[in-house]
Design an enzyme around this catalytic site. Structure first.
Site, mmCIF file in Angstrom:
data_model
loop_
_atom_site.group_PDB
_atom_site.id
_atom_site.type_symbol
_atom_site.label_atom_id
_atom_site.label_comp_id
_atom_site.label_asym_id
_atom_site.label_seq_id
_atom_site.Cartn_x
_atom_site.Cartn_y
_atom_site.Cartn_z
ATOM 1 N N SER A 118 1.477 4.241 -3.033
ATOM 2 C CA SER A 118 0.345 3.965 -3.916
ATOM 3 C C SER A 118 -0.874 3.480 -3.139
ATOM 4 O O SER A 118 -0.753 2.943 -2.030
ATOM 5 C CB SER A 118 0.764 2.889 -4.921
ATOM 6 O OG SER A 118 -0.329 2.335 -5.608
ATOM 7 N N TYR A 142 3.256 -5.547 -6.251
ATOM 8 C CA TYR A 142 3.562 -4.112 -6.304
ATOM 9 C C TYR A 142 3.167 -3.429 -4.990
ATOM 10 O O TYR A 142 3.957 -2.686 -4.398
ATOM 11 C CB TYR A 142 2.812 -3.482 -7.479
ATOM 12 C CG TYR A 142 2.932 -1.982 -7.596
ATOM 13 C CD1 TYR A 142 4.099 -1.393 -8.075
ATOM 14 C CD2 TYR A 142 1.859 -1.154 -7.271
ATOM 15 C CE1 TYR A 142 4.198 -0.020 -8.214
ATOM 16 C CE2 TYR A 142 1.949 0.221 -7.405
ATOM 17 C CZ TYR A 142 3.120 0.783 -7.876
ATOM 18 O OH TYR A 142 3.212 2.151 -8.013
ATOM 19 N N LYS A 146 5.666 -1.646 -2.213
ATOM 20 C CA LYS A 146 5.491 -0.262 -1.773
ATOM 21 C C LYS A 146 5.309 -0.191 -0.259
ATOM 22 O O LYS A 146 5.855 0.690 0.414
ATOM 23 C CB LYS A 146 4.284 0.363 -2.483
ATOM 24 C CG LYS A 146 4.511 0.689 -3.941
ATOM 25 C CD LYS A 146 5.446 1.861 -4.121
ATOM 26 C CE LYS A 146 5.521 2.340 -5.556
ATOM 27 N NZ LYS A 146 6.411 3.504 -5.732
#
Length: 318
Positions: A118, A142, A146
């Site tokens: 991402s 997040y 990742k």
């Protein structure tokens, strides 16, 4: 395929079944893993549906075996939820990725592993244009999860356990269906809800800039990424995918151009400091020359993204 019941997973599964092959090899069995049953390919004898937790090592050991040639790792707790539920995000986004790679290693088939990362791996004080070589500086849980998974995949690739490739997705829009817990969900809501006749509230100011990609090109990139020959990737297996750099205000203007002023009038603005703080960490533009040299493509502009959604998901309306 992990995360196979999600909207990208479903589209990717249908694409693979329609193609019938991947990188010159027939798709004899497509294993769809998610916490709920995936519906793509229902009734197709090539599909095996597995319901369970991607962070369950016993389940992964039963699912990944010596026949496994390609793994699409899409499963994830989305950004807003990972920020609100730290333990859940760590278990699914980080532990799930680690355990999946452990299962691939144990199977011994050295599968190609395509991991959807991402833009959230970047953040903070960024250069004007982010490149594949820009250091990872995530500013959210997040993004951190990742980034850690990217490094794990790179190490397993270095050691010969898998043939990994990381595809850093822009914000994928327009997502059909109901809003989810992603902090970037407004990038879909700004189009989806007005076209459905519903007023939408955008929680960030119009000048916020985002890097976005349609589901059409996201799925195309996943397939192309899986088919890239290892020698073409060189020393880095991470690729920033092509997309469109656009401000949220420009998104609203594109909606008006494509769907008309009556639809665009259903967009309203009310700032949410929590969402705005997360959005401020995302890069607004990046250099995708390497991805393009590898044959990966993105949308021409946000007008094209709106049209793609109308054609793919609203053919009965417009």
């Amino acid at each position: 395929m992990t995360g196979a019941a999600g909207f990208l997973g479903g589209r990717l599964a249908r694409t693979l079944l329609d193609r019938g092959e991947l990188d010159g090899r027939s798709v004899d069995e497509l294993v769809l893993l998610d916490v709920v049953a995936a519906s793509a390919g229902e009734g197709d004898p090539r599909v095996r549906t597995v319901v369970g937790d991607v962070a369950d090592p016993a389940l992964l050991g039963e699912t990944v075996d010596a026949r496994t040639g390609v793994v699409f790792h899409l499963a994830a707790v989305v950004s807003g939820q990972a920020e609100a539920e730290f333990d859940l995000g760590m278990r699914i986004n980080l532990d799930g990725s680690r355990l999946l790679l452990d299962a691939c290693r144990a199977a011994g088939s050295v599968p190609r592993v395509v991991f959807t990362s991402s833009v959230a791996v970047y953040g903070g004080d960024l250069p004007d244009v982010v490149t594949d070589a820009t250091p990872l500086t995530p500013q959210t849980s997040y993004g951190t999860q990742k980034a850690c998974a990217e490094l794990l995949l790179a190490d397993h690739t270095r050691r010969g356990h898998v043939d990994g490739r990381v595809l850093r997705l822009p914000t994928v829009t327009v997502r059909p269906g109901k809003p989810n817990a992603a902090a970037s969900g407004f990038a879909s809501g700004i189009v989806r809800e007005p076209l459905a006749g519903v007023t939408t509230v955008v929680p960030v100011p119009p000048e916020v800039r985002m890097w976005v990609l349609s589901p059409r090109y996201a799925v195309e990139s996943l397939v192309a990424g899986a088919e890239l020959a290892p020698g073409r990737l060189g020393g880095s297996r991470a690729i920033n995918l092509p997309g469109v750099s656009v401000s949220v205000g420009e998104m609203a203007a594109a909606l008006e151009r494509v769907a008309g002023p009556e639809v665009a009038a259903r967009v309203s603005w009310r700032r949410d400091p929590a969402v705005e703080a997360i959005a401020a960490t995302w890069p607004g533009a990046w250099d995708t020359s390497r991805a393009e040299a590898l044959g990966l493509r993105g949308d021409a502009d946000f007008d094209a993204i709106v049209r793609a959604y109308m054609e793919d998901d609203l053919p009965h309306n417009l």
